[in-house]
Design an enzyme around this catalytic site. Structure first.
Site, short mmCIF file in Angstrom:
data_model
loop_
_atom_site.label_atom_id
_atom_site.label_comp_id
_atom_site.label_asym_id
_atom_site.label_seq_id
_atom_site.Cartn_x
_atom_site.Cartn_y
_atom_site.Cartn_z
N PHE A 113 0.82 -1.21 0.00
CA PHE A 113 0.00 0.00 0.00
C PHE A 113 0.85 1.26 0.00
CE2 PHE A 113 -3.20 -2.92 1.57
CZ PHE A 113 -4.38 -2.42 1.02
N ASP A 114 0.53 2.17 -0.89
CA ASP A 114 1.04 3.53 -0.78
C ASP A 114 0.36 4.15 0.45
OD1 ASP A 114 2.01 6.16 -1.53
OD2 ASP A 114 -0.05 6.55 -2.23
N ALA A 115 0.99 5.14 1.08
CA ALA A 115 0.38 5.77 2.26
C ALA A 115 -0.38 7.06 1.89
CB ALA A 115 1.45 6.06 3.30
N THR A 136 -3.65 7.58 -0.34
CA THR A 136 -4.25 6.25 -0.54
C THR A 136 -4.88 5.82 0.78
OG1 THR A 136 -2.65 5.69 -2.27
CG2 THR A 136 -3.79 3.86 -1.20
N ASP A 172 -2.31 5.81 -5.40
CA ASP A 172 -3.02 6.85 -6.16
C ASP A 172 -2.16 7.46 -7.26
OD1 ASP A 172 -1.47 8.14 -3.97
OD2 ASP A 172 -2.19 9.96 -4.97
#
Ligand SMILES: [Mg+2]
Length: 242
Positions: A11-13, A16, A196
């Protein structure tokens, strides 16, 4: 037993899981309030343009992260001083300050910003029961760690990879090799990256040959030459994919 398409989720932080734009807005407002300069929409847009262009140059590998941080407020305040919008002798909370000293004050405020994207925490709490979840984030290590902690996300992840610590940034292959070396039994076929940004998250996924999920809440046009495996408009859409 239910089977899943993917076992490992990267996961991107920012933008997102964490609403970075909201935190940035708050920190910028604080900075200008302390400088006693009215933050007009025009000044805000000007700062956002400069900041955006510097980070794009960073993503292309043209300048360092330090360059970005040392340049953005100095450039903005220089311009405002030339236009006589900002005084030549700047003050912060009433005390004299130089524009080069603003960055750490902004960072300190930003480091406290931990606005979550709606549904983000519930998503990770649910998925971590069936998948291995990791963070892959470009940014300043202490800032990101503090924000992930304050949001309650930090302990939910197997591991957290931040560009400053890895020495490389998304979408560089070296960044992902650093992560892969630390993910036990990594398999590209069962790993998905969710983010994103087309230029850092999706391009990064393409660079190492894993499937990609573009979180695109504002339904923007795909204007970059990358391969998007899935596109989602809410975080909840992810449940049907993984
Ligand atoms: Mg992002």
């Amino acid at each position: 037993m239910k089977t899943y398409r993917y076992s490992t989720l990267l996961f991107d932080a920012d933008d997102t899981l964490l609403d970075f734009k909201a935190s940035e807005r708050d920190a910028l407002a604080y900075l200008f309030e302390q400088l006693n300069i009215p933050l007009t929409n025009e000044i805000r847009s000007y700062y956002l343009d400069i900041n955006h262009n510097l980070w794009k140059a960073f993503e292309r590998g043209e300048i360092s992260r330090t360059d970005v941080l040392h340049t953005r407020f100095v450039t903005v305040l220089d311009t405002l001083q030339k236009q006589e919008i900002a005084p030549l002798e700047l003050t912060f909370g009433g005390k004299p300050i130089h524009s080069s000293e603003l960055e750490p004050l902004y960072q300190a405020k930003l480091a406290m910003g931990h606005n979550l994207i709606p549904g983000a925490k519930e998503l990770i709490e649910t998925l971590r029961k069936t998948h291995r979840v990791y963070i892959v984030s470009n940014g300043v290590a202490t800032t990101q760690q503090n924000r992930l902690n304050a949001s309650g996300l930090y302990p939910l992840f197997e591991d957290i990879f931040i560009s400053e610590i890895t020495g490389y940034q998304k979408p560089q292959v070296e960044f992902f090799h650093y992560c892969i070396d630390r993910i036990p039994d990594f398999s590209p076929e069962t790993t998905l990256i969710i983010g994103d940004s087309l230029t850092s998250d999706i391009k990064g996924g393409n660079n190492i040959g894993i499937d990609t999920c573009w979180y695109n809440p504002r339904q923007e046009e795909k204007n970059v030459e990358v391969t998007v495996t899935y596109e989602i408009h809410t975080l909840e859409d992810l449940y049907t994919i993984v």
